[in-house]
Design an enzyme around this catalytic site. Sequence first.
Site, PDB file in Angstrom:
ATOM      1  N   ASP A 140      -0.296   7.198  -3.469  1.00 48.60           N
ATOM      2  CA  ASP A 140      -1.490   6.872  -4.218  1.00 48.60           C
ATOM      3  C   ASP A 140      -1.756   8.144  -5.235  1.00 48.60           C
ATOM      4  OD1 ASP A 140      -2.047   4.492  -3.258  1.00 48.60           O
ATOM      5  OD2 ASP A 140      -3.466   5.181  -1.943  1.00 48.60           O
TER       6      ASP A 140
ATOM      7  N   HIS B 181       0.823  -1.370   0.137  1.00 45.39           N
ATOM      8  CA  HIS B 181      -0.165   0.001   0.141  1.00 45.39           C
ATOM      9  C   HIS B 181       0.950   1.300  -0.060  1.00 45.39           C
ATOM     10  CE1 HIS B 181      -4.005  -1.222   0.013  1.00 45.39           C
ATOM     11  NE2 HIS B 181      -3.764  -2.268   1.108  1.00 45.39           N
TER      12      HIS B 181
END
Length: 366
Positions: free
Chosen positions: A155, A125
């Site tokens: 992200d 992640h």
Amino acid sequence: MAGPLQGLRVVEMMGIGPGPFCAMMLADMGAQVLRISRPGTQADPTDVLARGRTTLELDLRAPGAAEQALAMIARADVLIEGYRPGVMERLGLGPDACLARNPGLVYGRMTGWGQHGPLAKAAGHDINYIAITGALNAVGRAGSAPVPPLNYVGDFGGGAMMLAFGIVCALQERQRSGKGQVIDAAMTDGAALLSAMMYGFHAKGQWSNERGDNLLDGAAHFYDTYVCADGKFVAIGAIEPQFYALLREHCGLVDDEAFDQQMDPRAWPFLKSRLAEVFRSKTRQEWCQMMEGTDVCFAPVLDWDEAPTHPHNLSRQAFYTEAGVTQPSPAPRFSRTPAAQPTAVAAQTPEALLKQWGVAGTFLAA
């Protein structure tokens, strides 16, 4: 639709995080984005990242479904996918298959580790991707553990925005060559690139590996946040001498000779404690009345509820509300081809979507 990307057709393979954010950015700018999702996907008006596009539910593992997706990809300018390396290939929708059908396709691949490398096939992640770039180690207070900067760096900044930039670059190049290409957008690469200035400072000996020890990481008394009398915070960024002088003036510190040592890191801890005392003497609103709009480089630290109602954001219409959901407006702004405020896209039957994309045949039910 409005915006500079009118006429651009994008197929988005539904995922989470950076892929949808990139597709949202393109849709905000006027691109026609078709999202291919798994069967049973529920429309959610609070999913801001899904705004501005239509959705087609398609079980890509069902017989003939991949071919139907390929028929739509053949009519697209851009494909966005964020699966692990090899997944699209196993579905029969890898770059080779898609570019064979559509040589001008810009094929955007969004992953954390990238399409190759020792970690390419591992799960991860945002926090993991930025950890190996130096970025995560730099964020946090002195003597404390690194603090996750939400998922802005990996992200969205290092991932989605880099992919969007790559797509626009590839589309520009296609105007010359007539050919599409594959974009390998790795969050590790993007987060490292976002750290370019810090690596430059580090090379000059102007940035250490220690958190809370540098000019822009909270060590300097003139570049930090301070708590006010009401428990709310303000942000100060008075780096340049003229701005620093105004800060001293508004804080009543003009005659305090200790503050003459602005750029002496040895003086920063003491000066920070003194400045903290000053800011604790008034409420945030009182400081806003004194400093906001001046060249002190000052701003109140606002929460999610306060930010949309700030006068500057209201003036620029930086936020809007759709279906009861307050959300950021499209950015950046264009003088001649402004983006329209995104609204809910009317639901269409799968058959209507196929027809709109020029795909013949009957929709394969999930």
